[in-house]
Write an enzyme that holds these catalytic residues in place. Structure first.
Site, mmCIF file in Angstrom:
data_model
loop_
_atom_site.group_PDB
_atom_site.id
_atom_site.type_symbol
_atom_site.label_atom_id
_atom_site.label_comp_id
_atom_site.label_asym_id
_atom_site.label_seq_id
_atom_site.Cartn_x
_atom_site.Cartn_y
_atom_site.Cartn_z
ATOM 1 C CE LYS A 1 0.509 -7.342 -5.964
ATOM 2 N NZ LYS A 1 -0.088 -6.569 -4.898
ATOM 3 C CE LYS B 1 -1.757 -11.097 -0.859
ATOM 4 N NZ LYS B 1 -1.412 -10.121 0.157
ATOM 5 C CE LYS C 1 2.320 -3.788 2.635
ATOM 6 N NZ LYS C 1 2.815 -4.257 1.336
HETATM 7 P P1 ATP Z 1 0.266 -5.404 -1.718
HETATM 8 O O1 ATP Z 1 -1.232 -5.414 -1.723
HETATM 9 O O2 ATP Z 1 0.830 -4.050 -2.030
HETATM 10 O O3 ATP Z 1 0.883 -6.499 -2.560
HETATM 11 P P2 ATP Z 1 0.626 -7.057 0.623
HETATM 12 O O4 ATP Z 1 -0.269 -6.870 1.809
HETATM 13 O O5 ATP Z 1 0.370 -8.220 -0.261
HETATM 14 O O6 ATP Z 1 0.669 -5.685 -0.180
HETATM 15 P P3 ATP Z 1 3.496 -7.421 0.427
HETATM 16 O O7 ATP Z 1 4.417 -6.297 0.719
HETATM 17 O O8 ATP Z 1 3.205 -7.761 -0.997
HETATM 18 O O9 ATP Z 1 2.121 -7.132 1.210
HETATM 19 O O10 ATP Z 1 4.022 -8.726 1.150
HETATM 20 C C1 ATP Z 1 4.848 -8.675 2.315
HETATM 21 C C2 ATP Z 1 4.857 -10.024 3.013
HETATM 22 O O11 ATP Z 1 3.586 -10.235 3.668
HETATM 23 C C3 ATP Z 1 5.048 -11.212 2.078
HETATM 24 O O12 ATP Z 1 5.877 -12.159 2.737
HETATM 25 C C4 ATP Z 1 3.664 -11.758 1.899
HETATM 26 O O13 ATP Z 1 3.644 -13.146 1.585
HETATM 27 C C5 ATP Z 1 3.065 -11.501 3.284
HETATM 28 N N1 ATP Z 1 1.618 -11.378 3.210
HETATM 29 C C6 ATP Z 1 0.932 -10.407 2.522
HETATM 30 N N2 ATP Z 1 -0.376 -10.596 2.675
HETATM 31 C C7 ATP Z 1 -0.534 -11.713 3.437
HETATM 32 C C8 ATP Z 1 -1.678 -12.427 3.933
HETATM 33 N N3 ATP Z 1 -2.892 -12.011 3.629
HETATM 34 N N4 ATP Z 1 -1.463 -13.521 4.695
HETATM 35 C C9 ATP Z 1 -0.206 -13.942 4.988
HETATM 36 N N5 ATP Z 1 0.904 -13.317 4.555
HETATM 37 C C10 ATP Z 1 0.746 -12.211 3.791
HETATM 38 MG MG MG Z 2 1.550 -8.439 -2.016
#
Ligand code: ATP
Ligand code: MG
Length: 338
Positions: A117, A200, A203
């Site tokens: 990040k 990955k 969002k």
């Molecule tokens: P950011 O980019 O802001 O980190 P994010 O999409 O990674 O957002 P988080 O809020 O960090 O979302 O994570 C929330 C939950 O969603 C966590 O349990 C994380 O492991 C899961 N998660 C996030 N992205 C994925 C993915 N691509 N596949 C499976 N699980 C995910």
């Molecule tokens: Mg995340």
């Protein structure tokens, strides 16, 4: 002491750092809802984690409601689960500080997510982004949570939570915090970016085309899957044939998770299929599963006051669990309180 001394309790959270993605749905929300009723469940919109990178204040409040709407639309029942936003329960931040004093700088330096990040400009990253896994440990342990469902990307942080609990228990000669188990199971633990199968889906990723949002309409979903990067080969005849094909494997895993089945079963249904067949089938399935949820999300978002009431009432229930645990922690550490 073993975990059997603790009430089985689930905690997990999602950051309001952007619109919810298919990764958040399959890796987190859908599984959170599935654990409801099996044990005590506490789910959080972790707004204090979101501000580790810049968030526009008005957007942050809206995003917090939108993540709550995503949980509710996917079936989270506020009478069965505690649903709240983190900043309304001050005990998270208070325990987070204590854990900042337990965790070691060397441990934080090993966190791969910070490296991802912060990128090449780590000097300019916020101190909060660096320390966030320690606040995450507090989110979990302030409830003595025993089970944390997360996607694969969060495994390292749940392991750090166990290290912090163990060091606290050791240093203060207590058996106070449980060794929390990460719950990482099923075909969708790491949904990949649609434009780059080595990254990955997130969002906060740069391009909208790399992710499916929970609120995307049928046309957008079809377009994004159609443009999803793949190799030119058709699907293999057996699942072993996906081994060195990250993009193909990702699309098969998404199909399996949406359809509550296994990648093996998906390959058995589409052996040797070309992308012209598989991608539209995947888009149809995604629309069938996501459309009813996005309709519900929109309904919840039409009544923000109701979401705010649900979050306030959840915060009260969360404080009733967290505050006594925090008070005991203060006593163990020797912080005077009146
Ligand atoms: P950011 O980019 O802001 O980190 P994010 O999409 O990674 O957002 P988080 O809020 O960090 O979302 O994570 C929330 C939950 O969603 C966590 O349990 C994380 O492991 C899961 N998660 C996030 N992205 C994925 C993915 N691509 N596949 C499976 N699980 C995910
Ligand atoms: Mg995340």
């Amino acid at each position: 002491m073993t975990n059997s001394a603790f009430t089985p309790r689930v905690f997990s959270g999602i950051k309001p750092s952007g619109g919810l993605t298919l990764g958040n749905y399959l890796g987190a929300i859908k599984r959170f809802v599935g654990m409801q009723g099996q044990m005590e469940t506490i789910y959080c919109v972790v707004d204090m984690h979101a501000i580790t990178v810049w968030q526009d204040p008005k957007e942050l409040a809206n995003m917090t409601r939108e993540v709550a709407a995503g949980y509710l639309a996917a079936g989270l029942d506020p009478s069965q689960s505690i649903l709240f936003n983190q900043s309304q329960v001050a005990a998270h931040a208070e325990l987070g500080w204590i854990f900042n004093c337990v965790a070691r700088v060397g441990w934080m330096n090993r966190m791969t997510q910070f490296k991802d990040k912060a990128g090449s400009n780590a000097e300019k990253a916020s101190l909060g982004l660096y320390a966030y896994p320690s606040l995450m440990a507090a989110d979990i342990l302030v409830y003595h949570a025993t089970h944390v469902p997360v996607g694969e990307d969060q495994k390292q942080h749940v392991e750090l939570t166990r290290d912090i609990a163990a060091k606290f228990n050791h240093d203060y000669k207590v058996d106070f915090f449980p060794a929390t188990e990460p719950v990482i199971e099923g075909p969708a633990m790491r949904i990949m970016n649609l434009r780059d199968g080595t990254k990955k889906m997130s969002k906060s990723g740069e391009s909208d085309m790399e992710r499916i949002n929970m609120t995307d309409d049928a046309d957008k979903i079809a377009k994004k899957f159609k443009k999803a990067k793949t190799d030119p080969e058709p699907l293999p005849e057996t699942v072993e044939g996906l081994a060195s094909r990250p993009e193909a494997r990702n699309l098969v895993e998404i199909y399996a998770a949406l359809d509550d089945t296994t990648p093996e079963a998906v390959i058995a249904q589409y052996p040797g299929a070309g992308w012209g067949t598989f991608k539209p089938a995947l888009a149809d399935l995604a629309v069938a599963k996501l459309a009813p949820i996005s309709v519900e999300m929109a309904r919840f978002m039409d009544d923000p006051a109701e979401i705010d009431r649900i979050l306030a009432s959840g915060s009260e229930k969360a404080r009733a669990i967290a505050d006594p645990i925090l008070k005991q922690t203060y006593d163990i550490v020797g912080l005077l309180r009146g």
